[in-house]
Design an enzyme around this catalytic site. Structure first.
Site, PDB file in Angstrom:
ATOM      1  N   ASN A  91      18.220 -31.761  54.451  1.00 35.02           N
ATOM      2  CA  ASN A  91      18.770 -31.077  53.291  1.00 35.02           C
ATOM      3  C   ASN A  91      19.177 -29.681  53.745  1.00 35.02           C
ATOM      4  OD1 ASN A  91      18.276 -33.219  51.529  1.00 35.02           O
ATOM      5  ND2 ASN A  91      16.166 -32.563  51.187  1.00 35.02           N
ATOM      6  N   GLN A  98      17.192 -28.520  49.366  1.00 36.27           N
ATOM      7  CA  GLN A  98      16.307 -27.884  50.354  1.00 36.27           C
ATOM      8  C   GLN A  98      15.392 -26.893  49.638  1.00 36.27           C
ATOM      9  OE1 GLN A  98      18.270 -25.857  53.617  1.00 36.27           O
ATOM     10  NE2 GLN A  98      16.370 -25.667  54.775  1.00 36.27           N
ATOM     11  N   HIS A 104      14.189 -28.566  59.163  1.00 36.83           N
ATOM     12  CA  HIS A 104      13.337 -29.748  59.288  1.00 36.83           C
ATOM     13  C   HIS A 104      14.140 -30.988  58.930  1.00 36.83           C
ATOM     14  CE1 HIS A 104      13.087 -28.403  55.116  1.00 36.83           C
ATOM     15  NE2 HIS A 104      12.945 -29.683  54.786  1.00 36.83           N
TER      16      HIS A 104
HETATM   17  P1  AMP Z   1      13.165 -29.990  51.621  1.00 39.82           P
HETATM   18  O1  AMP Z   1      13.114 -30.191  50.135  1.00 39.82           O
HETATM   19  O2  AMP Z   1      14.216 -30.753  52.336  1.00 39.82           O
HETATM   20  O3  AMP Z   1      13.165 -28.511  51.962  1.00 39.82           O
HETATM   21  O4  AMP Z   1      11.824 -30.618  52.176  1.00 39.82           O
HETATM   22  C1  AMP Z   1      10.583 -29.988  52.113  1.00 39.82           C
HETATM   23  C2  AMP Z   1       9.558 -31.081  52.189  1.00 39.82           C
HETATM   24  O5  AMP Z   1       8.340 -30.517  52.582  1.00 39.82           O
HETATM   25  C3  AMP Z   1       9.320 -31.807  50.865  1.00 39.82           C
HETATM   26  O6  AMP Z   1       9.583 -33.203  51.029  1.00 39.82           O
HETATM   27  C4  AMP Z   1       7.847 -31.533  50.565  1.00 39.82           C
HETATM   28  O7  AMP Z   1       7.188 -32.629  49.966  1.00 39.82           O
HETATM   29  C5  AMP Z   1       7.313 -31.225  51.950  1.00 39.82           C
HETATM   30  N1  AMP Z   1       6.132 -30.358  51.954  1.00 39.82           N
HETATM   31  C6  AMP Z   1       5.978 -29.188  51.304  1.00 39.82           C
HETATM   32  N2  AMP Z   1       4.763 -28.666  51.580  1.00 39.82           N
HETATM   33  C7  AMP Z   1       4.162 -29.528  52.423  1.00 39.82           C
HETATM   34  C8  AMP Z   1       2.874 -29.553  53.063  1.00 39.82           C
HETATM   35  N3  AMP Z   1       1.976 -28.585  52.889  1.00 39.82           N
HETATM   36  N4  AMP Z   1       2.587 -30.611  53.861  1.00 39.82           N
HETATM   37  C9  AMP Z   1       3.487 -31.600  54.044  1.00 39.82           C
HETATM   38  N5  AMP Z   1       4.709 -31.633  53.478  1.00 39.82           N
HETATM   39  C10 AMP Z   1       5.049 -30.617  52.672  1.00 39.82           C
END
Ligand code: AMP
Length: 125
Positions: A91, A98, A104
């Site tokens: 994203n 995002q 990531h």
């Molecule tokens: P995005 O929305 O593409 O920025 O993705 C961020 C991702 O990080 C989401 O799918 C969240 O569920 C994941 N996320 C946020 N905090 C954590 C955490 N502490 N451990 C694992 N995944 C996380």
């Protein structure tokens, strides 16, 4: 790129072991862990240890070798955890969903041959 003096991202805090995560792969440059809110039967996040790049466009411009390394890690994780086929999502920007501005990838897949990923899991990320 993150601004100087900005708070560490949640992913930098995972890299630093300040907050827990279920880590599934790691090397000198990358770390992979289970997404806390999985959108697919297998849903792993791979992020760079450096917080220098906010999104995949910045990473591709600044360190294409590291981007290629990330894709290789995604493939290895998929070989280990799925039937080998996987979805790789970056994203890029808030309007695209995002929420963490530290580059990531989402690696998503299913565990067995009889299942497939629904299209819906893409839209919800
Ligand atoms: P995005 O929305 O593409 O920025 O993705 C961020 C991702 O990080 C989401 O799918 C969240 O569920 C994941 N996320 C946020 N905090 C954590 C955490 N502490 N451990 C694992 N995944 C996380």
């Amino acid at each position: 790129m993150s601004s100087p003096g900005a708070e560490p991202s949640i992913f930098s805090r995972i890299v630093a072991r300040e907050i827990p995560a279920t880590i599934v792969a790691e090397n000198d440059h990358l770390i992979a862990f289970e997404d806390i809110a999985p959108q697919a039967p297998v849903h792993i996040v791979i992020t760079t240890k450096t917080a220098e790049y906010a999104n995949v466009v910045e990473l591709a411009a600044g360190d294409p070798t590291l981007l290629a390394e990330l894709v290789r890690m995604a493939s290895t994780i998929a070989d280990e955890r799925t039937q080998g086929e996987f979805r790789l999502v970056f994203n890029s920007g808030a309007a695209a969903g995002q929420t963490v501005f530290h580059v990531h990838a989402h690696v998503m897949g299913v565990r067995d041959d009889s299942a497939t990923l629904g299209e819906g899991s893409l839209g919800s990320l």
